[in-house]
Motif scaffolding. Structure first.
Motif, short mmCIF file in Angstrom:
data_model
loop_
_atom_site.label_atom_id
_atom_site.label_comp_id
_atom_site.label_asym_id
_atom_site.label_seq_id
_atom_site.Cartn_x
_atom_site.Cartn_y
_atom_site.Cartn_z
N LEU A 57 3.80 8.67 -17.69
CA LEU A 57 2.74 8.00 -18.44
C LEU A 57 1.42 8.76 -18.44
CD1 LEU A 57 3.33 4.36 -17.12
CD2 LEU A 57 4.17 5.35 -19.25
N GLY A 58 1.23 9.67 -17.46
CA GLY A 58 -0.05 10.34 -17.32
C GLY A 58 -0.98 9.51 -16.46
N ARG A 59 -1.78 10.17 -15.66
CA ARG A 59 -2.63 9.43 -14.72
C ARG A 59 -3.73 8.65 -15.43
NH1 ARG A 59 -4.63 11.43 -8.79
NH2 ARG A 59 -2.45 12.06 -8.73
N ALA A 60 -4.07 9.03 -16.65
CA ALA A 60 -5.14 8.33 -17.36
C ALA A 60 -4.80 6.85 -17.61
CB ALA A 60 -5.43 9.03 -18.69
N LYS A 61 -3.52 6.53 -17.67
CA LYS A 61 -3.13 5.14 -17.90
C LYS A 61 -3.10 4.32 -16.62
CE LYS A 61 -0.41 5.26 -22.15
NZ LYS A 61 0.84 4.79 -22.80
N LEU A 62 -3.23 5.00 -15.47
CA LEU A 62 -3.06 4.36 -14.18
C LEU A 62 -4.37 4.34 -13.40
CD1 LEU A 62 0.16 6.37 -13.17
CD2 LEU A 62 0.05 4.29 -14.56
N PHE A 63 -4.67 3.20 -12.80
CA PHE A 63 -5.85 3.10 -11.93
C PHE A 63 -5.41 2.43 -10.63
CE2 PHE A 63 -9.57 1.12 -10.07
CZ PHE A 63 -10.52 2.12 -10.17
N VAL A 64 -5.62 3.11 -9.51
CA VAL A 64 -5.24 2.58 -8.21
C VAL A 64 -6.49 2.14 -7.47
CG1 VAL A 64 -4.12 3.04 -6.00
CG2 VAL A 64 -3.21 4.06 -8.10
N VAL A 65 -6.52 0.90 -7.04
CA VAL A 65 -7.66 0.37 -6.29
C VAL A 65 -7.59 0.86 -4.85
CG1 VAL A 65 -8.82 -1.71 -5.49
CG2 VAL A 65 -7.73 -1.68 -7.75
N GLY A 66 -8.63 1.52 -4.41
CA GLY A 66 -8.72 1.90 -3.00
C GLY A 66 -9.33 0.77 -2.21
N PHE A 97 7.11 5.53 -5.95
CA PHE A 97 7.37 5.67 -7.38
C PHE A 97 6.17 6.16 -8.19
CE2 PHE A 97 6.82 1.07 -6.37
CZ PHE A 97 5.54 0.89 -6.89
N MET A 98 5.02 6.38 -7.56
CA MET A 98 3.82 6.74 -8.31
C MET A 98 3.95 8.11 -9.00
SD MET A 98 1.92 4.12 -8.23
CE MET A 98 0.39 4.76 -8.91
N GLY A 99 4.64 9.04 -8.34
CA GLY A 99 4.84 10.34 -8.96
C GLY A 99 5.61 10.25 -10.25
N GLU A 100 6.64 9.39 -10.27
CA GLU A 100 7.41 9.20 -11.49
C GLU A 100 6.57 8.57 -12.59
OE1 GLU A 100 11.52 7.64 -10.94
OE2 GLU A 100 10.96 7.59 -8.82
N LEU A 101 5.74 7.62 -12.22
CA LEU A 101 4.88 6.97 -13.21
C LEU A 101 3.87 7.95 -13.79
CD1 LEU A 101 4.17 3.53 -11.49
CD2 LEU A 101 5.96 4.11 -13.13
N GLU A 102 3.28 8.77 -12.91
CA GLU A 102 2.30 9.75 -13.38
C GLU A 102 2.94 10.75 -14.33
OE1 GLU A 102 -0.98 12.91 -11.56
OE2 GLU A 102 0.63 12.13 -10.29
N ASP A 104 0.82 -1.22 0.00
CA ASP A 104 0.00 0.00 0.00
C ASP A 104 0.85 1.26 0.00
OD1 ASP A 104 -2.60 -0.98 -0.10
OD2 ASP A 104 -2.66 -1.35 2.05
N GLY A 105 1.92 1.26 0.79
CA GLY A 105 2.74 2.45 0.90
C GLY A 105 3.46 2.81 -0.38
N HIS A 106 3.58 1.86 -1.29
CA HIS A 106 4.30 2.11 -2.55
C HIS A 106 3.41 2.67 -3.65
CE1 HIS A 106 7.97 0.22 -1.17
NE2 HIS A 106 7.31 -0.87 -0.82
N ILE A 107 2.10 2.49 -3.54
CA ILE A 107 1.23 2.82 -4.68
C ILE A 107 0.23 3.94 -4.37
CG2 ILE A 107 1.48 0.52 -5.67
CD1 ILE A 107 -1.38 -0.10 -4.66
N ARG A 108 0.53 4.75 -3.39
CA ARG A 108 -0.32 5.89 -3.09
C ARG A 108 0.34 7.15 -3.63
NH1 ARG A 108 -3.40 2.62 -3.10
NH2 ARG A 108 -4.29 1.47 -1.35
N TYR A 109 -0.43 8.00 -4.27
CA TYR A 109 0.13 9.18 -4.91
C TYR A 109 0.75 10.15 -3.91
CZ TYR A 109 -1.90 8.00 -9.42
OH TYR A 109 -2.21 7.38 -10.62
N GLN A 110 0.27 10.17 -2.68
CA GLN A 110 0.74 11.16 -1.72
C GLN A 110 1.99 10.72 -0.96
OE1 GLN A 110 -0.76 14.04 -1.92
NE2 GLN A 110 -2.23 13.15 -3.35
N GLY A 111 2.45 9.50 -1.18
CA GLY A 111 3.58 9.00 -0.42
C GLY A 111 4.90 9.23 -1.11
N ARG A 112 5.97 8.88 -0.41
CA ARG A 112 7.31 8.95 -0.99
C ARG A 112 7.56 7.61 -1.69
NH1 ARG A 112 11.53 10.73 3.48
NH2 ARG A 112 12.86 10.65 1.63
#
Length: 216
Positions: A188-197, A180-185, A170-178
């Motif tokens: 690639l753009g957030r449109a390609k990414l979907f995070v399950v809550g 890799f999600m920021g680099e992916l966004e 969980d700690g790795h795939i949240r946009y607000q954390g430290r």
């Protein structure tokens, strides 16, 4: 029935997104059981090409492919490097649910033609231990959180038709954390990414907080 309906709804997210992320911190039992349901559903099998997991060593990709894509008969003890060649071997090797997931995916792949089999990709930075003699020999190897942007952006995102489920803590795939999600966004753009809550089990210390928000 509820798990199957949820799995089908999740699989449908691949119609609009290339990558779907679901948190499974340290082999969360409920999530791993759900994942076994998910990969068995026709809606998932028809859409997804790859699964990246935190618990599989990237240095053991050949072994993973032999077992899951080529369907070679490999004794259980010879599969151990998949979990041992990771950052936390003493944890991953002792979690039966992640071993069960591996075998569930293998059974699913037995029902699919070779070209449609789902590949499991190691998301944990592997180490070539044959070249390690002293501590300093580990210096060239990045953390697994450096591996993930490289793996997803430079490889999987560029393969035509790829649809990838990413199972990571969980700690790795949240946009607000430290993480890799920021680099992916950015890449690639957030449109390609979907995070399950997901909502975890209710903890006693959370009851007062939730009660203040309304009827639990």
């Amino acid at each position: 029935a509820a798990a199957a309906a949820t799995a089908d709804a999740l699989a449908a997210k691949f119609d609009d997104h290339q990558f779907v992320f679901i948190g499974s911190t340290h082999g969360d039992l409920k999530i791993e059981q759900f994942l076994m349901c998910l990969v068995s559903r026709p809606a998932f099998k028809q859409r997804v090409t790859d699964i990246v997991t935190e618990w599989a060593g990237s240095g053991q990709q050949r072994l993973l492919d032999r077992y899951l894509l080529m369907l070679e008969e490999i004794p259980a003890q010879d599969l151990r490097p998949i979990w041992l060649d990771t950052d936390a071997p003493t944890m991953w090797t002792t979690l039966p649910q992640v071993h069960q997931f591996l075998d569930t995916l293998r059974e699913v792949n037995k029902t699919l033609p070779a070209a449609k089999r789902i590949r499991l990709v190691g998301g944990n930075q592997g180490v070539d231990w044959s070249k390690v003699r002293v501590t300093e020999d580990l210096a060239p190897y990045p953390y697994k959180t450096n591996l993930m942007p490289h793996l997803l952006v430079d490889h999987l995102a560029k393969e035509t038709g790829n649809k990838t489920l990413v199972v990571y803590g969980d700690g790795h795939i949240r946009y607000q954390g430290r993480n890799f999600m920021g680099e992916l966004e950015a890449a690639l753009g957030r449109a390609k990414l979907f995070v399950v809550g997901r909502i975890g089990d209710l903890q006693p210390e959370d009851r007062a907080y939730l009660a203040a928000a309304g009827d639990p």
